[in-house]
Design an enzyme around this catalytic site. Structure first.
Site, mmCIF file in Angstrom:
data_model
loop_
_atom_site.group_PDB
_atom_site.id
_atom_site.type_symbol
_atom_site.label_atom_id
_atom_site.label_comp_id
_atom_site.label_asym_id
_atom_site.label_seq_id
_atom_site.Cartn_x
_atom_site.Cartn_y
_atom_site.Cartn_z
ATOM 1 N N HIS A 237 56.221 68.352 1.348
ATOM 2 C CA HIS A 237 56.931 67.329 0.578
ATOM 3 C C HIS A 237 58.039 67.888 -0.334
ATOM 4 O O HIS A 237 59.189 67.507 -0.238
ATOM 5 C CB HIS A 237 55.941 66.581 -0.323
ATOM 6 C CG HIS A 237 54.759 66.020 0.357
ATOM 7 N ND1 HIS A 237 54.770 64.818 1.052
ATOM 8 C CD2 HIS A 237 53.491 66.493 0.445
ATOM 9 C CE1 HIS A 237 53.568 64.571 1.525
ATOM 10 N NE2 HIS A 237 52.763 65.576 1.185
ATOM 11 N N ASP A 238 57.676 68.773 -1.255
ATOM 12 C CA ASP A 238 58.532 69.057 -2.404
ATOM 13 C C ASP A 238 59.879 69.696 -2.092
ATOM 14 O O ASP A 238 60.893 69.329 -2.721
ATOM 15 C CB ASP A 238 57.753 69.922 -3.403
ATOM 16 C CG ASP A 238 56.607 69.154 -4.036
ATOM 17 O OD1 ASP A 238 55.636 69.783 -4.474
ATOM 18 O OD2 ASP A 238 56.681 67.904 -4.069
ATOM 19 N N THR B 14 58.885 67.735 -8.974
ATOM 20 C CA THR B 14 58.031 67.709 -7.780
ATOM 21 C C THR B 14 56.562 67.489 -8.132
ATOM 22 O O THR B 14 55.663 67.828 -7.359
ATOM 23 C CB THR B 14 58.171 69.014 -6.978
ATOM 24 O OG1 THR B 14 57.759 70.114 -7.803
ATOM 25 C CG2 THR B 14 59.603 69.211 -6.504
ATOM 26 N N ASP C 61 54.243 71.234 -10.130
ATOM 27 C CA ASP C 61 52.793 71.370 -10.323
ATOM 28 C C ASP C 61 52.181 72.192 -9.180
ATOM 29 O O ASP C 61 51.352 71.713 -8.411
ATOM 30 C CB ASP C 61 52.112 69.988 -10.428
ATOM 31 C CG ASP C 61 52.245 69.153 -9.152
ATOM 32 O OD1 ASP C 61 51.355 68.285 -8.933
ATOM 33 O OD2 ASP C 61 53.191 69.366 -8.373
ATOM 34 N N ASN D 268 48.626 68.697 -9.346
ATOM 35 C CA ASN D 268 47.763 69.222 -8.275
ATOM 36 C C ASN D 268 46.560 69.976 -8.852
ATOM 37 O O ASN D 268 45.500 70.049 -8.241
ATOM 38 C CB ASN D 268 48.559 70.181 -7.382
ATOM 39 C CG ASN D 268 49.512 69.442 -6.474
ATOM 40 O OD1 ASN D 268 49.191 68.351 -5.997
ATOM 41 N ND2 ASN D 268 50.684 70.002 -6.258
ATOM 42 N N ASP E 18 53.166 73.022 -1.705
ATOM 43 C CA ASP E 18 54.531 72.630 -1.356
ATOM 44 C C ASP E 18 55.502 72.861 -2.510
ATOM 45 O O ASP E 18 56.692 73.142 -2.299
ATOM 46 C CB ASP E 18 54.596 71.184 -0.853
ATOM 47 C CG ASP E 18 53.930 70.187 -1.781
ATOM 48 O OD1 ASP E 18 53.011 70.569 -2.526
ATOM 49 O OD2 ASP E 18 54.342 69.015 -1.769
ATOM 50 N N ASP E 19 54.982 72.817 -3.748
ATOM 51 C CA ASP E 19 55.822 73.159 -4.900
ATOM 52 C C ASP E 19 56.322 74.600 -4.790
ATOM 53 O O ASP E 19 57.440 74.923 -5.185
ATOM 54 C CB ASP E 19 55.043 73.021 -6.201
ATOM 55 C CG ASP E 19 54.536 71.629 -6.465
ATOM 56 O OD1 ASP E 19 53.533 71.228 -5.847
ATOM 57 O OD2 ASP E 19 55.159 70.921 -7.270
ATOM 58 N N GLU F 277 51.551 56.945 -3.874
ATOM 59 C CA GLU F 277 51.707 58.370 -3.593
ATOM 60 C C GLU F 277 51.198 59.130 -4.819
ATOM 61 O O GLU F 277 51.278 58.655 -5.958
ATOM 62 C CB GLU F 277 53.214 58.641 -3.334
ATOM 63 C CG GLU F 277 53.589 60.089 -3.146
ATOM 64 C CD GLU F 277 53.727 60.826 -4.476
ATOM 65 O OE1 GLU F 277 54.104 60.208 -5.473
ATOM 66 O OE2 GLU F 277 53.396 62.021 -4.507
ATOM 67 N N PHE F 278 50.715 60.364 -4.647
ATOM 68 C CA PHE F 278 49.999 61.113 -5.685
ATOM 69 C C PHE F 278 50.801 61.266 -6.983
ATOM 70 O O PHE F 278 50.288 60.978 -8.073
ATOM 71 C CB PHE F 278 49.607 62.493 -5.149
ATOM 72 C CG PHE F 278 48.882 63.349 -6.156
ATOM 73 C CD1 PHE F 278 49.560 64.344 -6.855
ATOM 74 C CD2 PHE F 278 47.527 63.160 -6.420
ATOM 75 C CE1 PHE F 278 48.898 65.137 -7.782
ATOM 76 C CE2 PHE F 278 46.859 63.949 -7.353
ATOM 77 C CZ PHE F 278 47.549 64.934 -8.041
ATOM 78 N N ASN F 279 52.052 61.752 -6.922
ATOM 79 C CA ASN F 279 52.804 62.012 -8.154
ATOM 80 C C ASN F 279 53.020 60.734 -8.968
ATOM 81 O O ASN F 279 53.041 60.747 -10.188
ATOM 82 C CB ASN F 279 54.157 62.658 -7.834
ATOM 83 C CG ASN F 279 54.018 64.093 -7.379
ATOM 84 O OD1 ASN F 279 53.023 64.753 -7.671
ATOM 85 N ND2 ASN F 279 54.995 64.572 -6.627
ATOM 86 N N ASN G 167 49.508 57.918 -0.269
ATOM 87 C CA ASN G 167 48.643 58.975 0.286
ATOM 88 C C ASN G 167 47.404 59.218 -0.568
ATOM 89 O O ASN G 167 46.524 59.986 -0.201
ATOM 90 C CB ASN G 167 49.414 60.286 0.490
ATOM 91 C CG ASN G 167 49.989 60.837 -0.800
ATOM 92 O OD1 ASN G 167 49.838 60.232 -1.858
ATOM 93 N ND2 ASN G 167 50.654 61.985 -0.726
HETATM 94 O O1 RIB Z 1 52.188 63.329 -2.686
HETATM 95 C C1 RIB Z 1 52.711 64.636 -2.548
HETATM 96 C C2 RIB Z 1 53.070 65.206 -3.886
HETATM 97 O O2 RIB Z 1 51.913 65.307 -4.710
HETATM 98 C C3 RIB Z 1 53.610 66.646 -3.787
HETATM 99 O O3 RIB Z 1 54.481 66.883 -4.856
HETATM 100 C C4 RIB Z 1 52.372 67.478 -3.945
HETATM 101 O O4 RIB Z 1 52.674 68.800 -4.426
HETATM 102 C C5 RIB Z 1 51.634 66.693 -4.978
HETATM 103 O O5 RIB Z 1 52.160 67.055 -6.252
HETATM 104 CA CA CA Z 2 54.079 68.819 -6.298
#
Ligand code: RIB
Ligand code: CA
Length: 319
Positions: free
Chosen positions: A248-249, A133, A19, A48, A23-24, A173-175, A167
């Site tokens: 992260h990714d 990711t 996404d 994202n 970082d992707d 965590e977001f994903n 986060n």
């Molecule tokens: O929490 C970090 C993740 O969420 C990473 O994959 C970032 O790109 C977002 O997708």
């Molecule tokens: Ca990502």
């Protein structure tokens, strides 16, 4: 530096579901540039940014790096049951703010993410590793609609979750938080999930020294990547109070390319889907006797220097 000869073995076939997302972008470049991997395809998911944005951005990121001939298809524009919540406070209004985005030269494959994943995995002579990711929506749909495909999937390696705090909320965590139901579906399907969570990715901090190191690579990909990281750094400073942002990714990609860089343990992993305050929380039983059997591999430690060597080496071989 890495002895590139060490990767003379047959490359591991991978697909990247992502996404983009700053970082992707680095995950895509590492998947394409590392000789231990063969990137069969790219799929996109809402996360994202909106699906239209993450798909456009994936096309741009591939174009910048000169990645051609790798099919790229769009997937789910929203989670399985929830509304999509994006992350403009981290990635900006385009989901890839910072650099001027060049016109993409990579087209969108008409097969769609699930169709492309199904065809690539079915056609592969070797079991395919799915790198994810973003939110796991596409992977959950693949497992639900075409479960027979998973017989040729070696592993699902996901940047998501955490063995500790989240986060987006204190717990998630977001994903995982965007689509916890998708995480539950994937956890219930074979093969077991490998979770690369915040507990490890927060060791991969893109410091000012790292940006200088990437700038010295001196190609188009590194220049674009440094501009991405400058924006990403400011976002993390403002949103999370972190001096340097975690990249992260690409840690999930590094785990597949060079397994020795990431220590993992087998553990019991569950995801909260009902909690008001805890939805998306990943519950990992690392110590003691879990009440249910271990069902996942969980990353617990990163060789940080070795990781950045791989990121730099991959960018160096791209455009
Ligand atoms: O929490 C970090 C993740 O969420 C990473 O994959 C970032 O790109 C977002 O997708
Ligand atoms: Ca990502």
């Amino acid at each position: 530096m890495i002895d590139r000869e060490e990767h003379a073995a047959v490359p591991i076939p991978v697909v990247l579901d992502c996404d983009p997302g700053h970082d992707d972008a680095f995950a895509l470049w590492l998947a394409a540039g590392n000789p231990a991997l063969e990137l069969l395809g790219i799929t996109t998911v809402g996360g994202n940014g909106r699906l239209s944005q993450t798909t456009y951005n994936a096309r741009v990121v591939a174009t910048v790096a000169g990645i051609h001939g790798v099919p790229l298809a769009a997937g789910a524009d929203k989670p399985l049951t929830r509304a999509l919540t994006t992350a403009p406070h981290i990635h900006g209004s385009s989901a890839l703010d910072g650099p001027v985005l060049p016109e993409p030269q990579v087209e969108v494959d008409p097969r769609g993410a699930v169709g492309l994943l199904r065809e690539l995995i079915t056609a592969s002579a070797e079991p395919v590793t799915i790198l994810a990711t973003g939110p796991l929506t596409n992977i959950a749909l693949l497992a639900g609609v075409h479960p027979e495909v998973l017989g040729n999937v070696a592993d699902i390696v996901w940047m998501g979750g955490s063995t500790g705090r989240g986060n987006v909320t204190p717990y998630a965590e977001f994903n995982s938080w965007v689509d916890p139901e998708a995480v539950a579906v994937v956890l219930d399907s074979a093969p077991p999930l490998t979770m690369v969570g915040l507990n490890v990715t927060h060791q991969a901090l893109a410091t000012a020294e790292l940006l200088d190191r990437l700038a010295e690579v001196g190609n188009a990909t590194s220049a674009f990547g440094v501009e991405l990281l400058r924006f990403y750094t400011a976002s993390y400073q403002a949103a999370q109070g972190m001096a340097a942002p975690p990249l992260h990714d690409p840690v999930a990609v590094a785990l597949v390319a060079r397994p020795e860089l990431v220590d993992t343990v087998h553990a019991r992993l569950d995801v909260e889907v009902h909690g008001t305050e805890t939805a998306g929380a990943t519950s990992v039983v690392l110590h003691g006797r879990p009440s249910r059997p271990a069902n996942a591999r969980v990353a617990v430690q990163l060789d940080v220097a070795g990781f950045w060597d791989e990121v730099e080496a991959a960018i160096r071989v791209l455009r």
